[in-house]
Scaffold this motif. Structure first.
Motif, PDB file in Angstrom:
ATOM      1  N   TYR B  32       0.849  -1.178   0.000  1.00 35.62           N
ATOM      2  CA  TYR B  32       0.000   0.000   0.000  1.00 35.62           C
ATOM      3  C   TYR B  32       0.891   1.235   0.000  1.00 35.62           C
ATOM      4  O   TYR B  32       1.798   1.352   0.835  1.00 35.62           O
ATOM      5  N   TYR B  36       0.768  11.938   0.605  1.00 37.65           N
ATOM      6  CA  TYR B  36       0.150  12.941   1.452  1.00 37.65           C
ATOM      7  C   TYR B  36       0.676  14.325   1.091  1.00 37.65           C
ATOM      8  O   TYR B  36       1.836  14.487   0.715  1.00 37.65           O
ATOM      9  N   PRO B  44      -0.879  16.076   7.589  1.00 35.87           N
ATOM     10  CA  PRO B  44      -0.839  15.524   6.234  1.00 35.87           C
ATOM     11  C   PRO B  44      -2.234  15.140   5.750  1.00 35.87           C
ATOM     12  O   PRO B  44      -3.031  14.604   6.517  1.00 35.87           O
ATOM     13  N   LEU B  46      -4.289  12.977   2.839  1.00 37.83           N
ATOM     14  CA  LEU B  46      -4.192  11.951   1.803  1.00 37.83           C
ATOM     15  C   LEU B  46      -4.715  12.499   0.481  1.00 37.83           C
ATOM     16  O   LEU B  46      -5.838  13.006   0.407  1.00 37.83           O
ATOM     17  N   ASP B  49      -3.711   7.241  -3.418  1.00 42.45           N
ATOM     18  CA  ASP B  49      -2.999   6.055  -2.963  1.00 42.45           C
ATOM     19  C   ASP B  49      -3.101   4.967  -4.019  1.00 42.45           C
ATOM     20  O   ASP B  49      -3.927   5.051  -4.935  1.00 42.45           O
ATOM     21  N   ARG B  51      -2.494   0.513  -4.555  1.00 45.18           N
ATOM     22  CA  ARG B  51      -2.179  -0.773  -3.951  1.00 45.18           C
ATOM     23  C   ARG B  51      -1.365  -1.589  -4.938  1.00 45.18           C
ATOM     24  O   ARG B  51      -1.358  -1.319  -6.136  1.00 45.18           O
ATOM     25  N   PHE B  89       4.571  13.963   0.829  1.00 42.88           N
ATOM     26  CA  PHE B  89       5.218  12.788   1.401  1.00 42.88           C
ATOM     27  C   PHE B  89       4.699  11.530   0.712  1.00 42.88           C
ATOM     28  O   PHE B  89       3.492  11.364   0.539  1.00 42.88           O
ATOM     29  N   MET B  93       3.421   0.829   3.180  1.00 43.20           N
ATOM     30  CA  MET B  93       2.994  -0.026   4.288  1.00 43.20           C
ATOM     31  C   MET B  93       2.807  -1.436   3.763  1.00 43.20           C
ATOM     32  O   MET B  93       2.317  -1.643   2.664  1.00 43.20           O
ATOM     33  N   GLY B  96       5.510  -5.636   7.491  1.00 43.07           N
ATOM     34  CA  GLY B  96       5.874  -5.514   8.895  1.00 43.07           C
ATOM     35  C   GLY B  96       4.788  -4.884   9.731  1.00 43.07           C
ATOM     36  O   GLY B  96       3.669  -4.683   9.291  1.00 43.07           O
ATOM     37  N   ALA B  97       5.107  -4.565  10.972  1.00 41.02           N
ATOM     38  CA  ALA B  97       4.127  -4.005  11.904  1.00 41.02           C
ATOM     39  C   ALA B  97       4.487  -2.567  12.263  1.00 41.02           C
ATOM     40  O   ALA B  97       4.157  -2.099  13.333  1.00 41.02           O
ATOM     41  N   ASP B  98       5.150  -1.874  11.354  1.00 40.70           N
ATOM     42  CA  ASP B  98       5.666  -0.551  11.678  1.00 40.70           C
ATOM     43  C   ASP B  98       4.783   0.580  11.188  1.00 40.70           C
ATOM     44  O   ASP B  98       5.239   1.692  11.063  1.00 40.70           O
ATOM     45  N   GLY B  99       3.545   0.329  10.876  1.00 40.58           N
ATOM     46  CA  GLY B  99       2.698   1.389  10.371  1.00 40.58           C
ATOM     47  C   GLY B  99       3.215   1.868   9.031  1.00 40.58           C
ATOM     48  O   GLY B  99       3.908   1.156   8.303  1.00 40.58           O
ATOM     49  N   LEU B 100       2.872   3.087   8.688  1.00 37.09           N
ATOM     50  CA  LEU B 100       3.362   3.681   7.454  1.00 37.09           C
ATOM     51  C   LEU B 100       4.815   4.126   7.641  1.00 37.09           C
ATOM     52  O   LEU B 100       5.153   4.719   8.660  1.00 37.09           O
ATOM     53  N   PHE B 102       7.392   6.671   6.016  1.00 32.72           N
ATOM     54  CA  PHE B 102       7.318   7.848   5.163  1.00 32.72           C
ATOM     55  C   PHE B 102       8.668   8.191   4.555  1.00 32.72           C
ATOM     56  O   PHE B 102       9.726   7.952   5.150  1.00 32.72           O
ATOM     57  N   LYS B 104      11.143  11.405   3.252  1.00 32.81           N
ATOM     58  CA  LYS B 104      11.521  12.621   3.959  1.00 32.81           C
ATOM     59  C   LYS B 104      10.760  13.851   3.490  1.00 32.81           C
ATOM     60  O   LYS B 104      10.861  14.921   4.088  1.00 32.81           O
TER      61      LYS B 104
END
Lengths: 113, 112
Positions: B32, B36, B44, B46, B49, B51, B89, B93, B96-100, B102, B104
């Motif tokens: 995904y 932003y 931010p 959206l 996006d 997929r 930005f 995603m 993993g389990a780290d959220g989005l 981003f 820089k």
């Protein structure tokens, strides 16, 4: 439909104090995520809550914590504040984070003196 | 974990011209990819996006392309207008389990 609401918008604290930030997600959204935004590190994931349970956590020290209530509202707490904690703290809500489409609030700008 | 690189950091274009911002990601499990827009003093927002099962998506003047093999995706803004000036930005995603994660950010400046 109201967006994500964060309070307070601005706050100033001194080193060693603690702070609690609040987030009300969009109605019907059950996932709330928190991000820290700084000029140097950009946007970094703190943690995510879903149905009152912390589902995921980023790479931040234990001084950063959070919780979610039964109405999906969330709070995050930072204890023993350090100068480097000065940042914009952003809350984002989604129906379910697994589906993406995060909607961000305006953020809480924390300044630590 | 995931790593997202975004280029350029600053982009200045003439009003009416097109702007392209590029991002690469490292985790092949990411599926995904949102973009932003952040205006001064705001969170931010959206804007579009995509997929991983889609190669391109358009919404009026904005389009995003995704190349899964090369692990890069791009934002294209056509017929730029002054209100397009902001920081953009990219994010990824997936596995993993780290959220989005981003990039820089790119400061887009629309010159009148």
């Amino acid at each position: 439909k109201a967006g994500v609401t964060q309070t307070p918008r601005y706050l100033i604290k001194t080193r060693g104090q603690q702070v609690t930030l609040s987030c009300s997600p969009i109605s019907g959204h059950r996932s709330v995520s928190w991000y820290q935004q700084t000029p140097g590190q950009g946007l970094q994931f703190l943690f995510e809550y879903f149905s009152e349970t912390q589902r995921n956590k980023g790479n931040f020290p234990g001084r950063f914590s959070g919780r979610q209530f039964s109405n999906s509202r969330s709070e995050m707490n930072v204890s023993t504040l350090e100068l480097g904690d000065s940042a914009l703290y952003l809350c984002a809500s989604s129906i379910d984070r697994e589906e993406g489409e995060l909607f961000f609030g305006e953020g809480s700008r924390l300044t630590v003196l | 974990g995931e790593n997202v690189e975004q280029h350029p950091s600053t982009l200045s274009v003439q009003e009416g011209d097109s702007a392209v911002i590029k991002c690469t990601y490292s985790d092949s499990a990411s599926n995904y990819f949102p973009w932003y827009k952040q205006e001064l003093g705001k969170g931010p927002q959206l804007i579009i996006d995509i997929r991983s099962n889609v190669g391109e998506k358009k919404d009026q003047r904005i389009a995003v392309t995704l190349n899964k093999t090369a692990k890069h995706f791009s934002l294209h803004i056509t017929e730029t207008q002054p209100e397009d000036s902001a920081v953009y930005f990219c994010a990824a995603m997936g596995g993993g389990a780290d959220g989005l994660t981003f990039g820089k950010g790119t400061h887009l400046i629309i010159q009148p």
